[in-house]
Design an enzyme around this catalytic site. Sequence first.
Site, short mmCIF file in Angstrom:
data_model
loop_
_atom_site.label_atom_id
_atom_site.label_comp_id
_atom_site.label_asym_id
_atom_site.label_seq_id
_atom_site.Cartn_x
_atom_site.Cartn_y
_atom_site.Cartn_z
N GLY A 189 0.83 -1.21 0.00
CA GLY A 189 0.00 0.00 0.00
C GLY A 189 0.86 1.25 0.00
N GLY A 242 -0.55 4.72 -0.94
CA GLY A 242 -1.70 5.24 -0.21
C GLY A 242 -1.32 6.48 0.59
N GLN A 243 -2.28 6.97 1.38
CA GLN A 243 -2.05 8.23 2.10
C GLN A 243 -0.84 8.12 3.03
OE1 GLN A 243 -4.99 9.29 5.02
NE2 GLN A 243 -4.38 11.42 5.08
N ASP A 251 -0.63 -7.58 -5.24
CA ASP A 251 -2.00 -7.75 -4.75
C ASP A 251 -1.86 -8.62 -3.50
OD1 ASP A 251 -4.53 -8.64 -4.16
OD2 ASP A 251 -5.06 -9.16 -6.24
N TYR A 256 -14.97 -2.54 7.78
CA TYR A 256 -13.59 -2.08 8.03
C TYR A 256 -13.21 -2.36 9.49
CZ TYR A 256 -9.74 1.31 8.50
OH TYR A 256 -8.54 1.93 8.75
N LYS A 260 -10.34 -4.80 11.08
CA LYS A 260 -9.25 -4.27 11.91
C LYS A 260 -9.16 -5.04 13.23
CE LYS A 260 -7.30 -1.81 9.12
NZ LYS A 260 -5.88 -1.97 8.81
N ILE A 294 -6.15 10.40 9.86
CA ILE A 294 -4.83 10.97 9.55
C ILE A 294 -5.01 12.16 8.59
CG2 ILE A 294 -2.53 10.52 8.61
CD1 ILE A 294 -3.16 8.94 11.20
#
Length: 321
Positions: free
Chosen positions: A12, A15-16, A56, A146, A150, A176
């Site tokens: 990832g 990502g952010q 992936d 989600y 988690k 974030i």
Amino acid sequence: MPTDGRRILVTGATGQIGSELVPELQRRYGGENVVIGIHSRPPRGDLDSGPIEKIDVTKKDKVEGVVKEYGIDTIYHMAAILSVAGEANPWLAWDVNVNGTYNVLEVARENGLDRVFVPSSIAAFGPETPRESTPQDTVLKPRTMYGLTKVSGELLSNYYFEKFGLDVRGVRYPGIISYKTPPGGGTTDYAVEIFHEAIKKGKYTCFLREDSTLPMMYMPDCIKCTLDLMDADVSRLRHHGDYNVAAISFSPAELAEVIKRHIPDFVISYEPDHRQAIADSWPKTIDDSSARSDWGWEPEFDLASMTEDMLKNLREILSED
Ligand code: SER
């Protein structure tokens, strides 16, 4: 440059969080020692140096192939589907977040990796959790897919530590806030969008109610807490995949007030939508005393300093576009 012998894979990576974690890891350990694991979003800017692999995480053999090819000893497993995207496609969220994490942990176990970072989130909590000063050990009954994934990731991480001695570590990230890469698919994304709209249009329509207080954290603190936990002496850690970490808690109205100190004409309005129910199921403030005492966690940015820094940096970026 001393590399501390680390050979790192970041999933990832575009990502952010990955987008800002990778440059810091490259700075610390050398660009050739950090494999940039991407999926759909292409790398940009300072992410275009160093080895790049399309991964992936739902395909275990691909994860394993990269780990073997580069002699990876440490994984930062940042690939995930966030809360809002997860409600739109719960099947994909389960596959990426649970099966992907399981694959990463299995590859790490089978190949004797040194350390793995698996992030959790405030989404692990739910409506039955105390919402003020949420304790480290408390009720985990999330209602989003989600959140379910988690909690599963936390439990798997702790299981792999206890059962197999794999050194897995993780924090429950709050929302974030950052300016380099836009977030995607989260409930806390309003706290980033608001800055873009304040600078570009001087107004913002918020998808959460004005009093929706949520725990948040500015990106420099997010990177610091991630790396500080990974650097901590394992003998000091009384938790593994599930550390509470806190920085700033505020509501949209409070954030708007601080933005107005810099942009006096800024106007905010509110049109709460389906994301409100998700926000309502999450804590307002977090008790992170375990992280503080076990590995010295301490954030640097408060609401005022985060807002000032966001506006300054985002203005520069937007003027270049
Ligand atoms: N930022 C995330 C979300 O809103 C929370 O971990 O989904």
